[in-house]
Design a protein around this motif. Structure first.
Motif, short mmCIF file in Angstrom:
data_model
loop_
_atom_site.label_atom_id
_atom_site.label_comp_id
_atom_site.label_asym_id
_atom_site.label_seq_id
_atom_site.Cartn_x
_atom_site.Cartn_y
_atom_site.Cartn_z
N SER A 1 0.85 -1.19 0.00
CA SER A 1 0.00 0.00 0.00
C SER A 1 0.88 1.23 0.00
O SER A 1 1.94 1.26 0.61
CB SER A 1 -0.93 0.00 1.22
N ARG A 2 0.46 2.25 -0.71
CA ARG A 2 1.25 3.49 -0.82
C ARG A 2 0.69 4.52 0.14
O ARG A 2 -0.48 4.83 0.11
CB ARG A 2 1.20 4.01 -2.24
N ARG A 3 1.58 5.02 0.98
CA ARG A 3 1.18 6.11 1.87
C ARG A 3 1.17 7.41 1.08
O ARG A 3 2.00 7.60 0.21
CB ARG A 3 2.16 6.24 3.03
N PRO A 4 0.26 8.30 1.39
CA PRO A 4 0.28 9.59 0.70
C PRO A 4 1.58 10.33 1.01
O PRO A 4 2.06 10.31 2.13
CB PRO A 4 -0.93 10.35 1.27
N ARG A 5 2.16 10.95 -0.03
CA ARG A 5 3.41 11.68 0.14
C ARG A 5 3.15 12.99 0.87
O ARG A 5 2.20 13.68 0.58
CB ARG A 5 4.05 11.96 -1.21
N GLN A 6 4.02 13.29 1.79
CA GLN A 6 3.92 14.54 2.53
C GLN A 6 4.49 15.66 1.69
O GLN A 6 5.54 15.54 1.08
CB GLN A 6 4.71 14.43 3.83
N ARG A 7 3.77 16.79 1.62
CA ARG A 7 4.26 17.96 0.91
C ARG A 7 5.18 18.73 1.85
O ARG A 7 4.79 19.06 2.96
CB ARG A 7 3.11 18.84 0.45
N LEU A 8 6.37 19.01 1.39
CA LEU A 8 7.34 19.70 2.22
C LEU A 8 7.29 21.19 1.99
O LEU A 8 7.01 21.66 0.89
CB LEU A 8 8.75 19.19 1.92
N GLY A 9 7.63 21.94 3.03
CA GLY A 9 7.69 23.39 2.94
C GLY A 9 9.05 23.85 2.42
O GLY A 9 9.96 23.06 2.20
N ALA A 10 9.18 25.16 2.26
CA ALA A 10 10.37 25.75 1.67
C ALA A 10 11.65 25.42 2.46
O ALA A 10 12.68 25.10 1.87
CB ALA A 10 10.20 27.26 1.55
N ARG A 11 11.59 25.48 3.76
CA ARG A 11 12.80 25.22 4.56
C ARG A 11 13.29 23.79 4.38
O ARG A 11 14.49 23.55 4.29
CB ARG A 11 12.54 25.50 6.03
N ARG A 12 12.39 22.85 4.32
CA ARG A 12 12.79 21.44 4.14
C ARG A 12 13.35 21.21 2.74
O ARG A 12 14.27 20.42 2.56
CB ARG A 12 11.62 20.50 4.41
#
Length: 134
Positions: free
Chosen positions: A42-53
C-alpha cells in the motif's frame, strides 16, 4: 531471456533497483511499490514539504556531490514541485575574484525527492554574470 521464455524483470523494476539513493526516477514513481515477496504494497500519501525542508534537501544534494555551494539564490514552487537555484564554485583560483561560479537549478518533487538538475550559466566571480569579457 530465461529458459521459460520470459524476458525477465520489467525495465521499470530494473531501473528502480539500479537507481542511486540521491536520484529518483519519474518512471519508478508511477510503478506501485512492492514488498520483499513481490506483491504490491500500500502506498502512503506523500507529505508535501515546505520551503525550509526543500532548501535543506538542496543543501544535502550539493554536499553529496561535493559541490562547494556558496548561496541558495532562488526558490520557486510550481505544480510539479520545487526549483532551487544555487551558486556553486566550479573552479577555485588565486585571487578568489577569479573563481568560476556556476548557477544550477535543482528540481525536487513535493516530497523532496530529486527530479533533476541543470547548469544555467557560469561566470568569473570578479566580473559578475552580466558583464561581457573585454
Amino acid at each position: 531471456m530465461s529458459e521459460d521464455g520470459n524476458a525477465g524483470p520489467s525495465r521499470r523494476r530494473r531501473i528502480g533497483q539500479a537507481r542511486s539513493s540521491a536520484a529518483t526516477s519519474r518512471i519508478e514513481d508511477q510503478a506501485p511499490p512492492r514488498t520483499s515477496d513481490g506483491s504490491e504494497a500500500s502506498r502512503r500519501p506523500r507529505q508535501r514539504l515546505g520551503a525550509r525542508r526543500i532548501l535543506t534537501a538542496a543543501q544535502a544534494f550539493a554536499n553529496d556531490l561535493d559541490w562547494q555551494w556558496e548561496a541558495l539564490s532562488g526558490l520557486r514552487r510550481d505544480d510539479d514541485g520545487w526549483t532551487v537555484a544555487m551558486d556553486v564554485v566550479e573552479t577555485r583560483r588565486v585571487p578568489s575574484t577569479t573563481d568560476v561560479i556556476a548557477v544550477y537549478e535543482v528540481d525536487f518533487d513535493e516530497g523532496g525527492e530529486l527530479l533533476g538538475y541543470r547548469r544555467m550559466r557560469h561566470y568569473v566571480r570578479g566580473r559578475g554574470d552580466n558583464e561581457q569579457s573585454r
